[in-house]
Structures are given as structure tokens and as C-alpha cells.
Enzyme design. Sequence first.
Site, PDB file in Angstrom:
ATOM      1  N   HIS A 162       0.831  -1.209   0.000  1.00 32.24           N
ATOM      2  CA  HIS A 162       0.000   0.000   0.000  1.00 32.24           C
ATOM      3  C   HIS A 162       0.866   1.260   0.000  1.00 32.24           C
ATOM      4  O   HIS A 162       0.675   2.171  -0.812  1.00 32.24           O
ATOM      5  CB  HIS A 162      -0.920   0.009   1.219  1.00 32.24           C
ATOM      6  CG  HIS A 162      -1.619   1.317   1.424  1.00 32.24           C
ATOM      7  ND1 HIS A 162      -2.667   1.738   0.632  1.00 32.24           N
ATOM      8  CD2 HIS A 162      -1.394   2.324   2.306  1.00 32.24           C
ATOM      9  CE1 HIS A 162      -3.071   2.933   1.030  1.00 32.24           C
ATOM     10  NE2 HIS A 162      -2.314   3.322   2.035  1.00 32.24           N
ATOM     11  N   HIS A 167       1.505   5.366  -2.022  1.00 31.51           N
ATOM     12  CA  HIS A 167       1.850   6.713  -1.545  1.00 31.51           C
ATOM     13  C   HIS A 167       3.191   7.250  -2.039  1.00 31.51           C
ATOM     14  O   HIS A 167       3.343   8.450  -2.221  1.00 31.51           O
ATOM     15  CB  HIS A 167       1.877   6.720  -0.015  1.00 31.51           C
ATOM     16  CG  HIS A 167       0.513   6.714   0.609  1.00 31.51           C
ATOM     17  ND1 HIS A 167      -0.349   7.777   0.513  1.00 31.51           N
ATOM     18  CD2 HIS A 167      -0.131   5.770   1.348  1.00 31.51           C
ATOM     19  CE1 HIS A 167      -1.482   7.498   1.159  1.00 31.51           C
ATOM     20  NE2 HIS A 167      -1.376   6.275   1.667  1.00 31.51           N
ATOM     21  N   GLU A 208      -5.935   9.763  -0.562  1.00 24.04           N
ATOM     22  CA  GLU A 208      -6.185   8.336  -0.344  1.00 24.04           C
ATOM     23  C   GLU A 208      -7.127   7.741  -1.405  1.00 24.04           C
ATOM     24  O   GLU A 208      -6.863   6.681  -1.942  1.00 24.04           O
ATOM     25  CB  GLU A 208      -6.759   8.159   1.063  1.00 24.04           C
ATOM     26  CG  GLU A 208      -6.499   6.837   1.721  1.00 24.04           C
ATOM     27  CD  GLU A 208      -5.034   6.491   1.940  1.00 24.04           C
ATOM     28  OE1 GLU A 208      -4.629   5.443   1.421  1.00 24.04           O
ATOM     29  OE2 GLU A 208      -4.283   7.231   2.602  1.00 24.04           O
ATOM     30  N   SER A 227      -3.204   1.013  -4.805  1.00 24.19           N
ATOM     31  CA  SER A 227      -2.540  -0.154  -4.219  1.00 24.19           C
ATOM     32  C   SER A 227      -3.479  -1.346  -4.101  1.00 24.19           C
ATOM     33  O   SER A 227      -3.139  -2.326  -3.447  1.00 24.19           O
ATOM     34  CB  SER A 227      -1.971   0.210  -2.846  1.00 24.19           C
ATOM     35  OG  SER A 227      -2.999   0.702  -1.998  1.00 24.19           O
TER      36      SER A 227
HETATM   37 FE   FE2 Z   1      -2.828   5.289   2.836  1.00 25.40          FE
END
Ligand code: FE2
Length: 297
Positions: A162, A167, A208, A227
Site C-alpha cells: 500500500h 503513496h 487516499e 494499491s
Molecule cells: Fe494510505
Amino acid sequence: MDQPPLDMDVYRNPPDVDHLELEPGHPGLGDGGYIRRRHALFAACRAARLLGQPPPVIDYTDEEERIWRQVAPRLDALHVRHASRVYLDAKRELKISEDRIPQLRALSERLRQVSGMHLVPAEGPIAYRTFYSYIADRGFPVTQFIRHGSKPEFTPEPDMIHDCLGHVPPLLNPDYASLLTLIGRAAVTVPTGDQVLALKRLSWFSIEFGLIEQEGETKVFGAGILSSIGEIPNSLFSKDVERRPFRTAEVIETDYDSSRMQDLLFVIPSLGFLKHEVETLVGRFGVPLNRDTAMGG
Ligand SMILES: [Fe+2]
């Protein structure tokens, strides 16, 4: 409301590593080898974080490398078709491999050279205010453990797939870095619960779980979608997902549920638009702009 009492704040009073427990329903429950590995990585990352050190270099196991090789190429095939250019360009420039788990220390050094961001080793989820205080200081907390091999497409908690495949790449983009650090500074500065909630929602529906317009197409922008093999097509094509234009006044009034697939997303017109909206909102909250933002960087 958002700040736990000091004696409840695990980041001021870290739990003993032996007490790290996987949450109910975690695929790794009962797997002694996985739990021991998690304890070791937890201890190494927490020690490095509290000492202000860069992410430790990890000697990943064959099983961890296998999980990466099982998930990363499938995500990359989806990224090529559906990720925003902000993300895709940065991912290529960082040369994140589908064959080998990258070392976060090397990625951190590269980010520092290009955008002035760096990666902070994180043992797991970090308390809201602590997390954003790192971001305000141009650091992004990242985990170094990997999900359980029995369910490679699923993780109940943010793991390295993730963080690293969601990110990390856009942190290379100076505009993205600038708006993110501004959110971080605002999050640790604003005085009221309402303003904190507004920032959480703004961040959720952009960093997000945001979508973005790109040359007449809708692309994926948010790390939570990027992700997840399931969320990418779901976010763009599912009839059960409502996609609305990103209007900040509406976004900061909209609740979300992080525990299930998302059924309401907002489409950001452009990265420049989002940066402007963040600057306007935090300016309204009385937070001074970053020096690089104020200079138009
Ligand atoms: Fe996150």
C-alpha cells in the site's frame, strides 16, 4: 477529540514489541513465523523512527519477495492503463521494480534529491497527529512489512505494498509534495475538531481515494485505490460507485467508511486545482502557506 490522552498515545508510550497483536480476522493469525517476522520488523522500524534514522535496510525473505512478485506486476498492468500521469511518471522515474521489493532507504534518498521529501520508517499505523507532524516536516511514514502470503490481494492494514505502490511515487512531484506538507502543517496547527475533520475528509477523498481528470479521461489518483487490484477497476467502472466533481465545500462535509469498498468518490479537475483548494482552505483556517508554496513552487 482527535488527540488521545498522553497515557493512551502509543507513540509516546510504545507497547512492548511482544504485545504486538494482529487484529481479529487477519490472515496471519496463527502463523508463528509471520508473527515473529512482524515483531522483528516492528522493532527495527520503531527503533529507527524514534532515533530519527532513515528506513533500515531489510533483507527480505523469499516468501516476501514472492508476494511482491505476485502483486506488483498485476498492479503495474492496471497502473499503465488507469493511473494518473502524476503517479505513473514518478513511478517510472523511481524505477520501482515488479521483480524485487525496493529498499525504502534508496527511495527516500532519491525523493530528497528531487522534491525534498523523505521516508520515515513506521512500525505500523501512526497516531493522526504524529503522522501529520512528520508530513509537516516533509517526511512520509512508511511501513516495511508485507501482508500475509495466503491472501496476497488483501491486507486489513496499510502494508508496504500500500505505502510503496500507493503513496511513495507521487511524493517525487514537487506540487504534490507541497500540497501534502501544507495539509500536514494545517493538521498539526488547526485548533478545532471541525477543522481537523475537514482536513481528514479532504485528504481521504484526494490523497487516499481521489480520482482525477486527465485529457478528458478519469484516472486514479489516490493511494488507497492505486494499491488495490480490486479498487482500481471498481473506482472507475462499477455502477455501484458514484463519482462526483470535487467541490471542496462538499468534500469536507462528506463522511467516509474506511472499512469497506468505496461507493462515493470525487473527481479532481487537476493537480493544480487541488493545490489551490488546499491553499485556500488552510488559509481560511489561518495557517500560513509553506514558503515554497507561497513562492509558487
Ligand atoms: Fe494510505
